[in-house]
Design a protein around this motif. Structure first.
Motif, short mmCIF file in Angstrom:
data_model
loop_
_atom_site.label_atom_id
_atom_site.label_comp_id
_atom_site.label_asym_id
_atom_site.label_seq_id
_atom_site.Cartn_x
_atom_site.Cartn_y
_atom_site.Cartn_z
N LEU A 1 3.99 0.98 2.47
CA LEU A 1 5.26 1.69 2.41
C LEU A 1 5.29 3.14 2.56
N GLU A 2 6.08 3.64 3.61
CA GLU A 2 5.89 5.16 3.98
C GLU A 2 7.30 5.68 4.12
N VAL A 3 7.15 7.01 3.99
CA VAL A 3 8.57 7.82 4.10
C VAL A 3 8.09 8.94 5.39
N ASP B 1 0.79 -1.26 -0.04
CA ASP B 1 -0.11 -0.21 -0.05
C ASP B 1 0.97 1.21 0.15
N MET B 2 0.52 2.12 -0.91
CA MET B 2 1.45 3.25 -1.12
C MET B 2 0.73 4.51 -1.22
N ASP B 3 1.07 5.59 -0.58
CA ASP B 3 0.05 7.12 -0.55
C ASP B 3 0.50 7.62 -1.78
N ALA C 1 4.85 14.30 -4.01
CA ALA C 1 5.88 15.12 -3.28
C ALA C 1 7.10 14.26 -2.78
N LYS C 2 6.78 13.13 -2.41
CA LYS C 2 7.86 12.18 -1.88
C LYS C 2 8.13 11.04 -2.43
N HIS C 3 7.93 11.10 -3.81
CA HIS C 3 8.33 10.22 -4.74
C HIS C 3 10.04 9.96 -4.62
N GLN C 4 10.73 11.15 -4.59
CA GLN C 4 12.00 10.96 -4.78
C GLN C 4 12.76 10.22 -3.64
N SER C 5 12.13 10.37 -2.37
CA SER C 5 12.74 9.27 -1.48
C SER C 5 12.55 7.92 -1.82
N VAL C 6 11.22 7.29 -2.42
CA VAL C 6 11.03 6.14 -2.73
C VAL C 6 12.05 5.71 -4.02
N TYR C 7 12.19 6.64 -4.56
CA TYR C 7 13.23 6.43 -5.74
C TYR C 7 14.64 6.29 -5.29
N ASP C 8 15.25 6.90 -4.41
CA ASP C 8 16.28 6.93 -3.68
C ASP C 8 16.35 5.46 -2.93
N ALA C 9 15.39 5.16 -2.22
CA ALA C 9 15.49 3.87 -1.73
C ALA C 9 15.52 2.71 -2.56
N ALA C 10 14.71 2.68 -3.80
CA ALA C 10 14.89 1.63 -4.51
C ALA C 10 16.16 1.61 -5.06
N LYS C 11 17.01 2.80 -5.51
CA LYS C 11 18.34 2.70 -6.06
C LYS C 11 19.08 1.96 -5.08
N ILE C 12 18.99 2.32 -3.68
CA ILE C 12 19.79 1.75 -2.79
C ILE C 12 19.90 0.26 -2.68
N VAL D 1 5.77 -0.43 6.85
CA VAL D 1 5.18 -0.34 8.22
C VAL D 1 4.17 -1.52 8.44
N PHE D 2 4.22 -2.20 9.43
CA PHE D 2 3.10 -3.43 9.29
C PHE D 2 3.33 -3.89 10.94
N ASN D 3 2.21 -4.79 11.20
CA ASN D 3 2.12 -5.37 12.64
C ASN D 3 2.73 -6.87 12.17
N VAL D 4 2.82 -7.32 13.33
CA VAL D 4 3.30 -8.92 13.37
C VAL D 4 2.26 -9.66 14.28
N ALA D 5 2.05 -10.90 13.64
CA ALA D 5 0.78 -11.60 14.27
C ALA D 5 1.51 -12.02 15.57
#
Length: 496
Positions: free
Chosen positions: A365-367, A238-240, A248-259, A382-386
């Motif tokens: 997926l959050e930033v 799930d992504m906002d 506005a926050k796509h660049q952070s996702v782009y940088d994370a994917a590149k990493i 971000v998630f909960n664990v059972a």
């Protein structure tokens, strides 16, 4: 998925030439049937391979030498169908380099009361043949696991399965490489340790690469590769809208994917099985790896933060042991407590990097800002664990030895939304209770970082510690502080 079925344990039956050709033929037939039965047992994840019955010093020595040199052989199962004079085993056992399980069973489950005769007695002598063999292994001070019961029993298969998973993890550590980007978090004690002694004891190596070595690989990742991975993110999590292209926050996702792509390429090129990093050493990186570490762990890599190479290696070992079982194994930290006397809980989490294989639902997926490290806002899942039974394990360098410490816990479903805590999280009740478990962990010198497992038991970790030749401490439902403190004192004397 780590395929354990490609690994082998050899089933070796002991006898001697005294009994004659017909008896030995029957021994071989029975041994083949037992090996085949164990190989098809669902509780045993590896391949069980029958080996010809050994009847002499040379046959024993040659079979064990072959096992030592066989790349896919991770251990041996021994069984004495008849009496097998144990002095024949001294030379072979003296060179054994693989883990050993001694199966104390017999081919028939029941005594055939109406037909039993001396021929039957001469053929079926495991009751004292295994004792002769057991004496020699004990006399030679050799570590092994002893499993007792009829070979068709589910409990027997489960115990063999536990040992074989531990043997697989041990095999995986031999020659394994773990990379540490940068050094240990400054001034922190428990995450550091003796890497030379670890390689001598465990067989894996840990070496440091400068963050610049990783940055050079990250910088070679192409836009096409990044866009392909982001498409996978969008299909999986799930992504906002602010994180998607044009947001506005796509660049952070782009940088994370590149990493992530750079890290994966670095690990694959170096044949590494795990890694660690630290927020104090990110020179040249835009953000601390968050989703990258989470997804790489889900792929099977070991990881721990802040330079903690011991926990990274332990996470990898747990992933191998747990392969094919329901549930996950992940890097974890006891983060904060809920000291309600009627419902005491531990909140387990980390800044970013809890393995997404633990997620009880679809992760988001959050930033968000990290507030530590001084870099750009990192992307994370971000998630909960059972809820359910689980354990935390910690590998500690005590100076003169390594200690493997576990605490069995009962995870519980989160009852609150935690809307302002943008990290993966799990709640658990430590056994036997909050105060006892926490005091016991501190008395034992347990680290704040752990490997958290949903699918392994104390038996798996005990088998693994036995194979590795390290101290094992268990905190569980029967733990008492006075007894645990005595155990720690006795162990200190033993290891000195």
């Amino acid at each position: 998925m780590i395929d354990l079925k490609t690994l082998e344990v050899w089933f070796i039956t002991g006898s001697q030439d005294l009994y004659g050709e017909e008896t030995l033929k029957q021994v071989a037939i029975h041994s083949q049937e037992i090996a085949a039965g164990l190989n098809t047992a669902g509780q045993i994840p590896v391949t069980v391979v029958y080996k010809p019955v050994v009847k002499s010093t040379d046959e024993i020595y040659n079979t064990i030498a072959e096992a030592n040199n066989a790349a896919n052989c991770i251990g041996i199962i021994t069984w004495m169908h008849t009496f097998s004079p144990a002095k024949m085993w001294i030379r072979g056992l003296g060179i054994l380099k693989k883990p050993m399980l001694h199966l104390h069973t017999q081919f028939n489950r029941d005594i055939p009361w109406n037909s039993i005769d001396m021929d039957f007695m001469n053929l079926n002598q495991s009751a004292h043949g295994d004792r002769e063999f057991g004496f020699m292994v004990s006399r030679m001070r050799m570590e092994r696991k002893v499993v007792v019961g009829h070979w068709k029993e589910a409990e027997v298969a489960e115990q063999i399965g536990s040992w074989s998973r531990a043997a697989a993890a041990w095999h995986d550590w031999q020659g394994a490489k773990f990379v540490r980007f940068g050094d240990n978090m400054r001034y922190v004690a428990v995450t550091d340790g003796d890497k030379v002694e670890a390689e001598l004891q465990f067989g894996f190596s840990v070496n440091t690469h400068g963050v610049g070595d990783l940055v050079a690989v990250i910088n070679n990742v192409t836009d096409a590769q990044v866009n392909e991975l982001i498409a996978e993110y969008e299909a999986t999590y799930d992504m906002d809208a602010s994180l998607r292209k044009g947001g506005a926050k796509h660049q952070s996702v782009y940088d994370a994917a590149k990493i992530e792509l750079g890290l994966r390429a670095f690990l694959e090129a170096g044949n590494f099985k795990g890694f660690s990093d630290t927020f104090e050493d990110l020179h040249g990186m835009i953000q601390l790896p968050g989703i990258a570490a989470q997804r790489l762990m889900e792929s099977g890599y070991g990881f721990a933060g802040e330079g903690d190479w011991k926990t990274a290696a332990l996470v990898r070992a747990c992933k191998v042991m747990g392969s094919g079982l329901a549930g996950g194994n992940a890097f974890m930290e006891d983060y904060t407590y809920h000291f309600d006397p009627s419902n005491s809980l531990v909140l387990g989490s980390h800044m970013l990097e809890v393995d997404s294989s633990l997620a009880s639902g679809k992760p988001t997926l959050e930033v968000h800002p990290l507030g530590i490290g001084g870099k750009a806002d990192p992307a994370r899942l971000v998630f909960n664990v059972a809820g359910g039974p689980a354990l935390n394990a910690s590998l500690i360098d005590m100076g003169n030895r390594f200690r493997l410490l576990i605490n069995e816990v009962e995870a519980v479903e989160p009852t609150n939304e935690l809307p302002n805590l943008p990290v993966a999280r799990v709640l658990w009740k430590p056994l036997p209770d909050m105060k006892t478990a926490c005091a016991a962990w501190i008395y034992a010198g347990g680290a704040h970082h752990t490997a958290y497992s949903q699918n392994l038991t104390a038996e798996h970790l005990y088998d693994f510690a036995s194979i590795a030749g390290v101290e094992f401490i268990r905190i569980g439902k029967d733990t008492r502080i006075d007894q645990l403190r005595n155990e720690l004192k006795w162990n200190d004397r033993f290891y000195k």
